[in-house]
Design an enzyme around this catalytic site. Sequence first.
Site, PDB file in Angstrom:
ATOM      1  N   ASP A   1      17.654 -10.700  -3.569  1.00 23.84           N
ATOM      2  CA  ASP A   1      17.779  -9.708  -2.504  1.00 23.84           C
ATOM      3  C   ASP A   1      17.939  -8.343  -3.170  1.00 23.84           C
ATOM      4  O   ASP A   1      18.912  -8.108  -3.904  1.00 23.84           O
ATOM      5  CB  ASP A   1      18.994 -10.033  -1.636  1.00 23.84           C
ATOM      6  CG  ASP A   1      19.123  -9.101  -0.424  1.00 23.84           C
ATOM      7  OD1 ASP A   1      18.541  -7.998  -0.453  1.00 23.84           O
ATOM      8  OD2 ASP A   1      19.810  -9.489   0.534  1.00 23.84           O
TER       9      ASP A   1
ATOM     10  N   ALA B   1      17.532   5.355  21.623  1.00 25.71           N
ATOM     11  CA  ALA B   1      18.536   5.176  22.674  1.00 25.71           C
ATOM     12  C   ALA B   1      18.981   3.724  22.805  1.00 25.71           C
ATOM     13  O   ALA B   1      20.078   3.446  23.324  1.00 25.71           O
ATOM     14  CB  ALA B   1      17.981   5.666  24.016  1.00 25.71           C
TER      15      ALA B   1
ATOM     16  N   TYR C   1      12.738   3.384  10.553  1.00 24.33           N
ATOM     17  CA  TYR C   1      11.686   3.129   9.560  1.00 24.33           C
ATOM     18  C   TYR C   1      11.061   4.442   9.074  1.00 24.33           C
ATOM     19  O   TYR C   1      10.865   4.649   7.865  1.00 24.33           O
ATOM     20  CB  TYR C   1      10.626   2.226  10.184  1.00 24.33           C
ATOM     21  CG  TYR C   1       9.527   1.791   9.250  1.00 24.33           C
ATOM     22  CD1 TYR C   1       9.742   0.774   8.321  1.00 24.33           C
ATOM     23  CD2 TYR C   1       8.263   2.378   9.312  1.00 24.33           C
ATOM     24  CE1 TYR C   1       8.725   0.357   7.471  1.00 24.33           C
ATOM     25  CE2 TYR C   1       7.239   1.966   8.469  1.00 24.33           C
ATOM     26  CZ  TYR C   1       7.479   0.964   7.551  1.00 24.33           C
ATOM     27  OH  TYR C   1       6.470   0.558   6.705  1.00 24.33           O
TER      28      TYR C   1
ATOM     29  N   LYS D   1      11.012   5.958   5.256  1.00 24.34           N
ATOM     30  CA  LYS D   1       9.762   6.206   4.535  1.00 24.34           C
ATOM     31  C   LYS D   1       9.589   7.690   4.210  1.00 24.34           C
ATOM     32  O   LYS D   1       9.012   8.039   3.167  1.00 24.34           O
ATOM     33  CB  LYS D   1       8.587   5.669   5.344  1.00 24.34           C
ATOM     34  CG  LYS D   1       8.583   4.143   5.476  1.00 24.34           C
ATOM     35  CD  LYS D   1       8.626   3.452   4.115  1.00 24.34           C
ATOM     36  CE  LYS D   1       8.514   1.945   4.208  1.00 24.34           C
ATOM     37  NZ  LYS D   1       8.550   1.286   2.883  1.00 24.34           N
TER      38      LYS D   1
ATOM     39  N   THR E   1      -2.521  -7.097   8.063  1.00 25.34           N
ATOM     40  CA  THR E   1      -1.567  -8.075   7.545  1.00 25.34           C
ATOM     41  C   THR E   1      -1.143  -8.984   8.689  1.00 25.34           C
ATOM     42  O   THR E   1      -1.531  -8.796   9.838  1.00 25.34           O
ATOM     43  CB  THR E   1      -0.321  -7.375   6.967  1.00 25.34           C
ATOM     44  OG1 THR E   1       0.345  -6.665   8.024  1.00 25.34           O
ATOM     45  CG2 THR E   1      -0.693  -6.399   5.853  1.00 25.34           C
TER      46      THR E   1
END
Length: 444
Positions: A260, A294, A349, A353, A385
Site C-alpha cells: 500500500d 455538497a 480528484y 491531480k 480502461t
Amino acid sequence: MADRYLHLTGTAPGRFLTRRLGLPQPAPLRRWRLETPRLDGPLLHLTAGSSSVTDELAKALAATGLTVDPQAAQPGGIVLDATGVGAVADLAQVHAALHPVVRSQAPGGRIVVLGSRPSSEDHHQAAAQQALEGFVRSLGKEAGRGTTAQLLRLAADGTPEALVSAAESTLRFLLSPRSAYVSGQVIELTAATPGPTPDPAAPLTGRTALVTGAARGIGASVASVLARDGAHVVVLDVPQAQDDLVRTADRLGATALPLDITAPDAAARIAAAAPDGLDVLVHNAGITRDRRLANMPADRWAQVIEVNLGSVLRTTDELLTSGALNRGGRIVATASIAGIAGNHGQTNYAAAKAGIIGLVRSLGPRAAAEHGVTVNAVAPGFIETRMTAAVPFLIREAGRRMNSLSQGGLPVDVAEAVAWFAQPGSGAVNGQVLRVCGQSLLGA
C-alpha cells in the site's frame, strides 16, 4: 471496450452517413508495433526565418530512421524550424512554408514546429514565438486523418549542437507512432545535457524502474513498455491486487511488490526492493471517490488526496533524500485532464491531480540541480480502461469524441509517453506536463 463508432466510420456506408450528418470521422491511429516502428512516408524539413540550428537539425532528423526528402510529395512527417522567427513579419514565412504541404501529408502524419523560448527582453520576439503556440494548437484541430501537431521550444542558450542534441529524444518520440494520441502540445526543453543512449531501440537497458498501481490498466501497460525498452521493472500495487500483480510481473520478468503506497514505511520498502537504486520512479497509483462537494463526506475527500497526492509527495521526498534514486534518474507522475480543466463530481480528484502539476513544476528544477533527477508528468484524457467501460453510454461517447482525434486513447498511449520521459536521452525534458488526450477540447 471496442469503439463501435470508430469501426463504423471505417466502412464505406459509415463514412457516407457520418459525412452527410456532419458527425466526427475519426481515423484509426497507427501506434508503434515491432513490424511498423516508423511513420509512413518520408520526412520534410522546412525553415521559417533565419535559423542557427539548420545543419545540426538536419543531422538529428536523419538519425530518426526516417528518410529526409525535401521534395516529398506525401510526407509522413513535417518539421518546421521556426527558431529564427523573431518578429511578426516573420510569421508570413510560417504560413508560406506549411500552406502548400499540409493537405498532401500522409494519414497519421506528424507536424513538429521548433520554436525558441519567448524572450523577457524582446517583446517583438516574444509575441512572434508565442504566436506559434496558438498556431500549432489550431493546426492540431484542423489536421484530421490522425495527424498531430506539436510545438517544441529549444532552450534559450547554447551552441547549435547542444540545442539539437537536447531535442533528439523528443524528436524521435514526436516523429514516431509512439506519440499517436498526443497532439496540440507545447514542450519546453532545458539546457541540460542528455544522458547517453547506446541503443535507441532499448534505451532503458541496465536501468531499474518502479511503477505503482501496476497490477492492471495503465500501470500494467507502463510496466510493459518500460520492460520492452530494456528496463528491469518492479511492479507495485496494493496487497488486495496481488494475484493480478504477480501475473503482470511473471509476464514481464518483473519483480512484484505488494504494498500500500500510503503505508508509513512505503519508501523504505521500495528502496529495499531496489538495492542498487532506482533509475525510474513512476507514480501511477490512484483512486476515485466521486461525489459532488455538497454530498462528499470528509473520508472520501481524504482518501483521494492521500493516495493520489500525499503519498506521491511523501515517497518522492524520502527516496530523493535517502539517495535511493540514482543520479540521472527520472520521476514521472500521473496527473489528469481533470486537474487542468476540472470535472463535475471530482473536486477531490481534480485537486489531487492539479497538485501533481504543482509538484512537477516546483520540484523539477530543484531535483535536477540537487540530485541530477528530472521530474515530469503525464495528464491522460479519456483512456479506454475497465473504469471508462463502466461509464454510462452517452457520457462515454461524449468523452471519446471531445478531442481533436475524435476517439479515446489506449493505456499504451500513456505508457509510451512515460517511456519517453524515462529515457536517459530525455535529460533536457524537465518540469513538463504532457497531455495524452488526443488534444482534448476541454482545458487549456
